[in-house]
Design an enzyme around this catalytic site. Sequence first.
Site, short mmCIF file in Angstrom:
data_model
loop_
_atom_site.label_atom_id
_atom_site.label_comp_id
_atom_site.label_asym_id
_atom_site.label_seq_id
_atom_site.Cartn_x
_atom_site.Cartn_y
_atom_site.Cartn_z
N HIS A 20 43.48 98.71 28.47
CA HIS A 20 42.90 97.42 28.09
C HIS A 20 43.09 97.16 26.60
O HIS A 20 43.42 96.06 26.19
CB HIS A 20 41.40 97.38 28.43
CG HIS A 20 41.14 96.93 29.82
ND1 HIS A 20 40.59 95.72 30.13
CD2 HIS A 20 41.38 97.54 31.00
CE1 HIS A 20 40.49 95.59 31.44
NE2 HIS A 20 40.95 96.70 31.99
N ASP A 117 38.03 91.13 24.99
CA ASP A 117 38.45 91.39 26.35
C ASP A 117 37.51 90.59 27.24
O ASP A 117 36.29 90.58 27.01
CB ASP A 117 38.33 92.91 26.63
CG ASP A 117 38.97 93.30 27.96
OD1 ASP A 117 38.61 92.71 28.99
OD2 ASP A 117 39.81 94.21 27.96
#
Length: 449
Positions: A20, A117
């Site tokens: 990520h 994110d």
Amino acid sequence: MGSTSSPCHVAVLAFPFGTHAAPLYSLASALASTVDDSGVIFSFFTSTRSASSLPPVPRIKIFSVSDGTPPGHVAVHEPPHLEVGRFMSKVPTNFTDALDASVTDSGGIDVTCLISDAFLSFGGAIAKKLNVPWVAVWTGGPCSLSAHIHTDLLRRKNLSDEDDLGFITGLSGLRIKDLPDGVVVGDLTQGFPKLLHDMALALPDADVVVSNTFQGLDPDLDSDFGSKFKMYYPVGPLSLLNPVQAVSEDRFGCIKWLEQQKPHSVVYVSFGTVVSLPGTELAELAHGLVSSGVHFIWSLKDSFREFLPDGFLDRTKDQGIVAAWVPQAEVLAHKSTGAFVTHCGWNSVLESITGGVPLVCRPVLGDQPVNARVVTKVWKVGVGFEGKGIESGELVKCLRKVIRGEEGEGMRERMRRLKEMALGAVGVEGNSVRNLKAVMEMVVGKSGR
Ligand code: U2F
């Protein structure tokens, strides 16, 4: 971009697990490279462990946030939800403390834009409190994002496993049973289902939603997201947009070895950084590779070697390489690589597309079954296993189909088209490049510069 008066401080909050942080860092690096203005600084927030694999980039300073790991804790084969749970028990204070530290460190330049994110949807509340724009970044594929934002709708309907999702724009061909946990089953008040549901509720309020894909890969979703979010920009593949690449280690000499192999004759095997297959399945995989006779590169952590059949490494010395870490993107981009046995993590799928390599899918969790279904049934650039796991005889058949068969030729042709689209998106005047500029203008513009 020209010089402006008030300084800009872009804060970027990463989810420090799996792959990520890397695409988010690529985005920050690509954005930083579009600015020729020393009045713009970037602060990137992630855990110390995840930061250790990020290369230094001009104008970006990395700040460490606690991931909740107790000092001295050694995790071997720990299920992913345990470490994520420890981290989530620390948010958002770990980030807000680090944000304060970054403002002090910059000499008092307040944060003017917050990028996070999408998993960290509390980023929206922090941005609101700071009165700055919130840019949410989805690091997975478009179909799984669509599934998450339709969670409430899907739960209202009484659907069974085999039902097709054609009633949702862009999801035709997917079935209920392909959906990530937390969409139709799972307790929305805790754990991962809660994290994802909170995200689905928060994203329509984000000033911009950015995703690591390119226009045209899932055209119906491009327009659907365009109507659901205030602004939606696909800017991928981010690994190709990033001007600063991490140096990929090739300790096992994979690329040199590939040079000696025939075009698209080699299978590359990897299941990413999060999931682990049961030992029995790894043994089946090993037997299948031997029976197929196909040359291979297998990315396998040292702690899993114990599951390989006795004598496997010796017997396959001339057939392949087993390596703890492989320069995957380079291996997939090599002309000798002809198939990729994968868990279908989104970054792996994108790297296979940009390498033009068909996939053999063994999804395990999260978005992986959705990605596998899109690969095999929508784009038709790969095959899957009939049962749930890998069985040696079936692996032999899959490799025969993909590497040697006519079907494989068709898959490679369709992959070539996707690859061209991906390369076009990040080329001069490509749509991902244009979208990136739009994101940067928005980031700098809305913050009053
Ligand atoms: C989580 O994904 P993973 O980290 O398990 O898998 P990928 O998204 O496929 O990313 C793996 C990355 O690690 C690299 C590889 C990819 O960029 O090139 N790599 C490597 O360079 N060398 C190796 O030997 C092994 C891997 C999650 F599990 C998935 O379900 C999600 O789709 C994904 C993105 O959100 O995050």
